[in-house]
Write a protein that holds these residues in place. Structure first.
Motif, mmCIF file in Angstrom:
data_model
loop_
_atom_site.group_PDB
_atom_site.id
_atom_site.type_symbol
_atom_site.label_atom_id
_atom_site.label_comp_id
_atom_site.label_asym_id
_atom_site.label_seq_id
_atom_site.Cartn_x
_atom_site.Cartn_y
_atom_site.Cartn_z
ATOM 1 N N LYS A 117 1.224 -1.020 -0.103
ATOM 2 C CA LYS A 117 -0.158 0.411 0.460
ATOM 3 C C LYS A 117 1.307 1.525 -0.153
ATOM 4 C CE LYS A 117 -4.146 -0.979 2.359
ATOM 5 N NZ LYS A 117 -5.497 -0.342 2.593
ATOM 6 N N GLN A 150 -11.671 10.376 -1.217
ATOM 7 C CA GLN A 150 -11.273 8.997 -1.844
ATOM 8 C C GLN A 150 -10.426 8.974 -3.107
ATOM 9 O OE1 GLN A 150 -15.620 8.670 -3.246
ATOM 10 N NE2 GLN A 150 -15.690 7.332 -1.239
ATOM 11 N N ARG A 175 -7.213 9.996 -3.031
ATOM 12 C CA ARG A 175 -7.186 10.362 -2.103
ATOM 13 C C ARG A 175 -6.062 9.153 -1.436
ATOM 14 N NH1 ARG A 175 -5.043 15.206 -4.313
ATOM 15 N NH2 ARG A 175 -5.964 17.505 -3.717
ATOM 16 N N ASP A 176 -6.508 8.168 -1.428
ATOM 17 C CA ASP A 176 -6.832 6.478 -0.656
ATOM 18 C C ASP A 176 -6.030 5.790 -1.708
ATOM 19 O OD1 ASP A 176 -6.892 7.719 1.861
ATOM 20 O OD2 ASP A 176 -8.644 7.102 1.459
#
Lengths: 338, 284
Positions: free
Chosen positions: A215, B276, B278-279
Motif C-alpha cells: 500500500k 477517496q 487520495r487513498d
C-alpha cells in the motif's frame, strides 16, 4: 477409501467422457496443457498426471481463450442480436493441482461476486466439476503454501485424488463430486490405503504482510529496477491459472457476425489505452507494477485472497527471468522512506 | 461512490445490449454530437439513469464504448453526448436517425445528489467534461429549492468547441441564484467573453468554499490544475467531487482494465470525492 486403480484410468476417463468434456493434463505435440480426453491420441499424446504442472493451466475449461457472446445481424439501419451463447454442457477438469484449483476459486470471486454475475462464466462453471490431484512432493518452483493454498486438500475441489502408487485414493468433497463418483461406481474399488507424507517445499516464500506493505510502495524506486528486464510479452498472464482479464471484440463478415471475448493481458499497451490516446499505464514499468500489485495487493484488498496461487509457471516461461518470488522477497526487504 | 456490496441490477446476460433506435441527433460542436435513443417500439427506454451514471453504447458491427448518459426528468429517452475521438466514435458520428444501436447499463454510481442538498454547488468543466456534470446541473435545477447558489464555470478550446450552448448562454443564466462563467483558451474575433484556462478563471471568480461542493470534470490536465486551485482556495478534499474515465470493456467490474488500485471505475466509480481518490494509487 475408494481407489481408482491406475490401470483403469483410461476406462474411467472414457466413462466420464460419455457425459462430459473431460479436460486432462497432457502433452500434445509441442504443447502441454489441459486438453479434452476425447482429443487424446494414443501413441502420440502423453498423459501428464504425474507431472506437477503442465504448461497451460486448466482455466480454459471454465474461461476459454475466446468465446462468443452473441451473434449480430446488421443490415442498413436494422440490427439484431440473433443469438446469445452460453455453454452449459457438462465439463470435468481431471487432475488439477491445488494451485490451479485456487486459480478457479479466484476467478469465481471475480466473475460471480461484487454485484454482477458473469453469465458466460456462470454457465460453464455451474456445469464444471473439479477432480483435483493432491501434491505430496512440491517442485522447485512451487510456493502455493505461501499463497493460501492447501496442495493436499485444495478448497473448491469436488473430488481429490491422492496418488498411492498403483492407484489414486478417491476423496469425495461435494455433491458434484458424488455425482461423478456415481458414474464410476463399477470402476472404483474400496481399499485400505496409506497416504504419502508431504515433502518439504523447496521455495521458501513469506507473503505475510506483503499486501499491506505494498500500500505504501506504489511510488517506490524498486519498481524501476524490478521492471527493467520486462519486455511486456504477456507470457506470464497467458500461463497464469488466475489471470482473468478479457477483451471484447467483434467479428463481422458483411452483415453477419458475432461479438466475442478473448483473454487479454495487462502487459499490453492497448489494454488501458483510451480512444483519445491517453493511457494511465502507458509505460512498461506502469504495466509491470499493475500486474504484480493486482496479484499481491489489489485482489487481496477487494476479495480477501491473493491472485497469485504459487504455481510457479510465470517464473518458468518468462524470457527475461522475472521471478515473482524474488519480487515478494524484494518487497519484504524494501525500506520505505516516509 | 465506492460500494463494495453492489446489488445486482443487471439482466441475466449483462454483456448483451438492448437494441434501441436513434430518434434524434444534435450537433453540439464540430466534433460532439448528442444521440437520443428509445426502445424500437417507441415506448420508453431500456433502463433509467441517475445523474452521473453511464451506459455502454454499441454500434454493433463496430464496437462499444462507455459513455456518460444524460439524466432526464421524464426518462422518455436516453441521451449520449459523444465526442469523435477514435474508430467507434468516428463511425457513430456517421449514423443517421433511425439507425438501431445497442445500449447496456446503467453503470456506475451517480453523483451524491442527496449528500449535496443544502450546499452551494460549484460546477467546473472543460470540453466534453460538461456532459456528465450537465446531468447533475439539470437535476439541481429540477430540484432548485434543495440546493444553494449554483456557479457554473466552463471552458473549451474555442467558441465552436463549447458544448450545450443553448443551456450555457440562455437557459442556465436565467435560473435563480445562478451564475454561469464561460471561457475559451484563445482569443477569437467573434468572442467577447473571457479568454483563458479554466483553473485561473476559477481562481479569479473564487467561489467561497464555506458550505460549498465543487464538482469537476474535464481533460486530465485541467482536472489536475483545478484540484490545485481548489485546494489553494480553501476547499477540503471532502468538498470536491470528480468523475473519472478509464478504458472499459465490460462495464461490470470483471474485465480488469479500468482499475485504480482495488477499485473498478466502471462499478465502484466513476464518481469520487477527492478524499477517496487520495487513498488510491495516483493513476487517476
Amino acid at each position: 477409501m475408494k481407489v481408482l486403480s491406475k490401470d483403469k484410468l483410461s476406462t474411467a476417463l472414457n466413462k466420464l467422457s460419455d457425459s462430459a468434456e473431460v479436460f486432462v493434463p497432457m502433452q500434445k505435440g509441442k504443447q502441454s496443457g489441459y486438453f479434452t480426453w476425447k482429443s487424446f491420441e494414443e501413441g502420440q499424446d502423453e498423459l501428464m498426471l504425474e507431472a506437477l504442472n503442465v504448461y497451460q493451466s486448466p482455466k480454459n475449461a471454465v474461461f476459454p481463450q475466446t468465446e462468443r457472446i452473441y451473434g449480430i445481424a446488421s443490415q442498413g439501419v436494422e440490427v439484431n442480436i440473433d443469438k446469445t451463447y452460453e455453454d452449459t454442457s457438462a465439463n470435468i477438469i481431471f487432475g488439477a493441482r491445488g494451485c490451479d484449483v485456487k486459480g478457479i476459486m479466484a476467478m469465481d470471486l471475480a466473475f460471480l461476486t461484487k454485484g454482477y454475475e458473469d453469465s458466460l462464466y456462470k454457465a460453464r462453471r455451474s456445469a464444471n466439476t473439479i477432480i483435483a490431484n493432491a501434491c505430496y512432493e512440491p517442485g522447485p518452483n512451487c510456493f502455493c503454501n505461501a499463497m493460501e493454498v492447501n496442495c493436499v486438500e485444495p478448497a473448491g475441489a469436488d473430488v481429490i485424488l491422492h496418488d498411492v502408487g498403483d492407484g489414486y485414493g478417491w476423496e469425495v468433497k461435494s455433491d458434484k463430486g458424488e455425482a461423478v463418483t456415481a458414474l464410476l461406481a463399477d470402476i472404483l474399488e474400496e481399499k485400505e490405503v496409506k497416504l504419502p507424507a508431504i515433502k518439504p517445499f523447496i521455495q521458501n516464500v513469506d507473503y505475510s504482510g506483503v499486501a499491506e506493505k505494498l500500500k505504501d510502495m506504489f511510488d517506490h524506486p524498486l519498481w524501476d529496477k524490478l521492471a527493467e528486464p520486462c519486455v511486456n510479452c504477456g507470457m506470464c498472464t497467458y500461463v497464469c491459472p488466475s489471470c482473468y482479464c478479457f477483451d471484447i471484440q467483434v467479428k463481422m463478415w458483411g452483415e453477419q457476425g458475432y461479438r466475442f471475448r478473448t483473454w487479454d493481458s495487462c502487459m499490453f499497451e492497448e489494454y488501458s489505452r483510451e480512444a483519445g490516446g491517453g493511457n494511465p499505464r502507458g509505460a512498461s514499468k506502469e504495466r509491470f507494477r499493475q500486474r504484480f500489485l493486482h496479484k499481491l495487493q489489489f485482489f487481496k484488498e477487494r476479495y480477501g485472497t491473493p491472485l497469485c496461487t504459487g504455481c510457479g509457471r510465470c517464473m518458468i516461461v518468462c524470457p527475461t527471468d522475472i521471478n515473482i518470488v524474488r519480487i515478494i522477497d524484494a518487497v519484504k526487504e524494501a525500506e520505505i522512506n516516509a | 461512490m465506492p460500494d463494495k456490496d453492489h446489488k445486482c441490477t443487471c439482466s441475466e446476460k449483462p454483456l448483451v445490449p438492448n437494441i434501441v433506435e436513434v430518434i434524434d441527433i444534435i450537433d453540439r460542436t464540430p466534433d460532439v454530437k448528442s444521440f437520443f435513443v428509445k426502445n424500437p417500439d417507441g415506448n420508453g427506454v431500456p433502463f433509467q439513469v441517475a445523474p452521473g451514471q453511464c451506459g455502454m453504447v454499441s454500434h454493433l458491427p463496430i464496437g462499444e464504448a462507455m459513455i456518460s448518459c444524460t439524466w432526464q426528468e421524464n426518462q422518455e429517452y436516453l441521451e449520449f453526448a459523444i465526442k469523435r475521438v477514435g474508430l467507434l466514435t468516428d463511425e457513430l458520428h456517421q449514423i443517421e436517425i433511425g439507425q438501431k444501436i445497442g445500449v447496456r447499463g446503467p453503470y456506475g454510481n451517480g453523483f451524491p445528489v442527496n449528500d449535496c442538498k443544502g450546499k452551494d454547488m460549484v460546477f467546473i468543466a472543460g470540453g466534453i467534461g460538461l456532459a456528465p456534470l450537465r446531468s447533475f446541473i439539470k437535476y439541481c435545477f429540477k430540484n432548485r429549492q434543495d440546493y444553494g447558489k449554483i456557479t457554473i464555470i466552463y471552458g473549451s478550446r474555442s467558441k465552436a468547441d463549447l458544448c450545450f450552448k443553448e443551456e450555457l448562454f440562455e437557459l442556465w443564466p436565467q435560473e435563480p441564484n445562478t451564475e454561469v462563467f464561460v471561457t475559451i483558451d484563445n482569443a477569437e474575433a467573434e468572442w467577447d467573453g473571457h479568454v483563458g484556462f479554466v483553473p485561473s478563471y476559477l481562481e479569479e471568480i473564487n467561489p467561497a468554499p464555506a458550505g460549498a461542493i465543487a464538482v469537476v470534470c474535464g481533460p486530465p490536465i485541467m482536472i489536475k490544475f483545478v484540484l490545485q486551485s481548489l485546494e489553494k482556495m480553501g476547499y477540503n478534499d471532502d468538498q470536491v467531487i470528480t468523475t473519472l474515465e478509464m478504458r472499459m470493456k465490460c462495464g461490470i467490474g470483471k474485465c480488469g482494465r479500468c482499475n485504480i488500485g482495488s477499485e473498478f471505475i466502471c462499478l465502484d466509480g466513476p464518481v469520487y470525492y477527492l478524499k477517496q481518490l487520495r487513498d488510491l494509487p495516483p493513476e487517476w
